[in-house]
Each structure stands twice: as structure tokens, then as C-alpha cells.
Scaffold this motif. Structure first.
Motif, mmCIF file in Angstrom:
data_model
loop_
_atom_site.group_PDB
_atom_site.id
_atom_site.type_symbol
_atom_site.label_atom_id
_atom_site.label_comp_id
_atom_site.label_asym_id
_atom_site.label_seq_id
_atom_site.Cartn_x
_atom_site.Cartn_y
_atom_site.Cartn_z
ATOM 1 N N ALA A 70 0.845 -1.196 0.000
ATOM 2 C CA ALA A 70 0.000 0.000 0.000
ATOM 3 C C ALA A 70 0.876 1.239 0.000
ATOM 4 N N VAL A 71 0.320 2.334 -0.532
ATOM 5 C CA VAL A 71 1.005 3.624 -0.558
ATOM 6 C C VAL A 71 0.051 4.683 -0.020
ATOM 7 N N VAL A 72 0.530 5.476 0.939
ATOM 8 C CA VAL A 72 -0.189 6.660 1.397
ATOM 9 C C VAL A 72 0.418 7.815 0.620
ATOM 10 N N LEU A 73 -0.358 8.453 -0.257
ATOM 11 C CA LEU A 73 0.185 9.333 -1.280
ATOM 12 C C LEU A 73 -0.455 10.722 -1.237
ATOM 13 N N ASP A 74 0.379 11.719 -0.961
ATOM 14 C CA ASP A 74 -0.099 13.108 -0.992
ATOM 15 C C ASP A 74 -0.340 13.531 -2.441
ATOM 16 N N VAL A 75 -1.451 14.218 -2.682
ATOM 17 C CA VAL A 75 -1.767 14.662 -4.041
ATOM 18 C C VAL A 75 -0.794 15.743 -4.504
ATOM 19 N N MET A 76 -0.428 16.678 -3.613
ATOM 20 C CA MET A 76 0.428 17.807 -3.974
ATOM 21 C C MET A 76 1.863 17.511 -3.556
ATOM 22 N N LEU A 77 2.758 17.354 -4.541
ATOM 23 C CA LEU A 77 4.172 17.085 -4.295
ATOM 24 C C LEU A 77 5.012 18.149 -4.996
ATOM 25 N N PRO A 78 6.253 18.375 -4.555
ATOM 26 C CA PRO A 78 7.041 19.473 -5.118
ATOM 27 C C PRO A 78 7.434 19.295 -6.585
ATOM 28 N N ASP A 79 7.578 18.063 -7.055
ATOM 29 C CA ASP A 79 8.038 17.864 -8.432
ATOM 30 C C ASP A 79 6.952 17.406 -9.390
ATOM 31 N N THR A 80 5.812 16.958 -8.861
ATOM 32 C CA THR A 80 4.722 16.468 -9.707
ATOM 33 C C THR A 80 3.482 16.347 -8.838
ATOM 34 N N ASP A 81 2.411 15.762 -9.383
ATOM 35 C CA ASP A 81 1.236 15.529 -8.533
ATOM 36 C C ASP A 81 1.083 14.031 -8.267
ATOM 37 N N GLY A 82 0.256 13.724 -7.275
ATOM 38 C CA GLY A 82 0.092 12.337 -6.873
ATOM 39 C C GLY A 82 -0.497 11.451 -7.943
ATOM 40 N N PHE A 83 -1.278 12.039 -8.859
ATOM 41 C CA PHE A 83 -1.896 11.236 -9.917
ATOM 42 C C PHE A 83 -0.837 10.703 -10.875
ATOM 43 N N ALA A 84 0.163 11.529 -11.200
ATOM 44 C CA ALA A 84 1.256 11.077 -12.061
ATOM 45 C C ALA A 84 2.096 10.018 -11.348
#
Length: 246
Positions: free
Chosen positions: A65-79
Motif C-alpha cells: 500500500a502507498v499513502v500518497l499526498d496529491v500535492m508534491l514538489p516535483d509532480t502531482d500524486g496522480f502522475a
């Protein structure tokens, strides 16, 4: 009953090893707090602060499993999610988002995410959501359940050598039982005919593919007949067992 330090019933992978979870958030304090809560569950945890390091960590950890923030400094969580699915197609993903817009939730689920929580959130909520995702996906079992394997409504008691689906007993031959056990110990993982022959029949692969095909057909008649199928053929790759789509 086996419990975690948090007092909840302990969950492990079906083979009894610790569940593996990757936490991806660019806030190091939040990532550390989340990691601590998940380690209390007895799970193996890795963290990453951006999309590139998340994908690199996933290649090493192969998380359940991954707990994934949508907003990241280099890209977004969807990518990042799309990249994670190339590493491990069946990984469960719980999105963290500061945005409560309906379109963001839809985008996350459409991209292949399994669930989401909106910041600010409670640690209890994150843990509970993850436990539910992992169990529904067939990736986790409760230690006090004993030697049971579960995929959807299919349950195997390894000690009693009993298999039920939806509570209905399924009679299997010894070979059918071993084949189904191998599949159920590897839910959502595509197993090649060579792997199945080696594990179930101890054969080296070579001209015996028909044996696997024959016994898969036997299992389907007993496990899937008249129900939503659990056993699937992946053309050119092998077979996989996974929960039926709701």
C-alpha cells in the motif's frame, strides 16, 4: 489474540510477513508522524518526499500500500500513481489531499486510487482506511484468524483443508487444493505456468502446460461456476486470483 501495540488485531501479509507501506508526503513532520503510527501496526514502512524518490523507493520496497499526498514538489500524486502501477500493478493507494473538491476525488479514483482522506485527518482514520483496503484487496490477514487464506468471499482453512465460497463448502482433490492454495497465497499476482508447475507439481517447465490448463479449468468449475469469477487468465503471462469487482 495477536494484537499490535495500538491494541488492534495484528494484520500481516498472507504469508505471515509484515505488510509493506510507502508514505509519500513532502512535509517531513507529517510523514514521520504517519510512519510512526503505521509502525505501531507492526508494518514495514518507507517514506519519500517527492514523486521521483517515491517511485525509486517503490521499486525497492514493492509496497502493498502507498499513502500518497496529491500535492508534491516535483509532480502531482496522480502522475506518481501511474508510475507506481508500472512497478506494482496491484498496489493499494490511499490519497491524502488538502482539497475537498469533488473533481479531485473523482480524478483520484479514476486514476486508480482506492480511497482518500482529506487534511486535516486523524491518524486513526488513516490506519483504519489502510487496514480496510488491504483486507478487501486480499493482501492482508488477521493473525488470530489462524491458517486461513481469503480472497473476496473465498476462504481456505489450510489446517482443516477446507474451502468455502460464500459459506458454501467446495470439495477439491489434493492437487486442486494445492493449486488453489498457491494462487490464494499470491492474490493479485500473475503466476506463470512454469511457476505453477514448479510449485504444485515440482516439474521443470517443458511441454506440460496442458496440465496447468486442465486443473485451472477444474478449479473454475468448482470455485467460479455460477458466480463472479475470481480466477482469471492473463494472455501470454499466466493466471491470477483476485476479488470479484463489486
Amino acid at each position: 489474540m495477536n494484537t499490535t501495540r495500538s491494541g488492534r488485531p495484528a494484520l500481516t501479509r498472507p504469508d505471515g510477513t509484515p505488510l509493506r507501506v510507502l508514505v509519500v508526503d513532502d512535509d517531513p513532520d507529517l510523514a514521520e508522524v504517519l510512519s510512526g503510527a503505521l509502525r505501531y501496526e507492526g508494518w514495514q514502512i518507507r517514506t519519500a518526499g517527492d514523486g521521483a524518490s517515491a517511485v525509486a523507493a517503490a521499486r525497492e520496497l514493492l509496497p502493498d500500500a502507498v499513502v500518497l499526498d496529491v500535492m508534491l514538489p516535483d509532480t502531482d500524486g496522480f502522475a506518481v500513481l501511474r508510475a507506481l502501477h508500472t512497478v506494482k500493478a496491484d498496489v493499494c493507494v490511499l490519497f491524502l489531499t488538502a482539497r475537498d473538491a469533488v473533481e479531485d476525488r473523482i480524478k483520484g479514483i479514476t486514476a486508480g486510487g482506492d480511497d482518500y482522506v482529506t487534511k486535516p485527518f486523524s491518524l486513526e482514520e488513516v490506519v483504519a482506511r489502510l487496514r480496510g483496503l488491504l483486507r478487501r484487496a486480499g493482501m492482508a490477514r488477521q493473525l488470530d484468524e489462524g491458517p486461513r487464506l481469503t480472497v473476496g468471499d473465498l476462504v481456505m482453512d489450510e489446517d482443516a483443508r477446507e474451502v468455502t465460497r460464500g459459506g458454501e463448502l467446495i470439495e477439491l482433490s489434493p492437487t486442486e487444493f494445492e493449486l488453489l492454495r498457491f494462487l490464494m497465497r499470491n492474490p493479485r499476482r500473475v503466476l506463470s505456468k512454469a511457476q505453477i508447475l514448479d510449485r504444485v507439481w515440482s516439474y521443470d517447465f517443458g511441454g506440460r502446460a496442458h496440465v496447468v490448463e486442465l486443473y485451472i479449468s477444474y478449479l473454475r468449475k468448482k470455485v467460479d461456476a455460477g458466480r463472479e469469477p475470481l480466477i482469471h487468465t492473463v494472455r501470454g503471462a499466466g493466471y491470477v486470483i483476485k476479488p470479484a469487482t463489486p
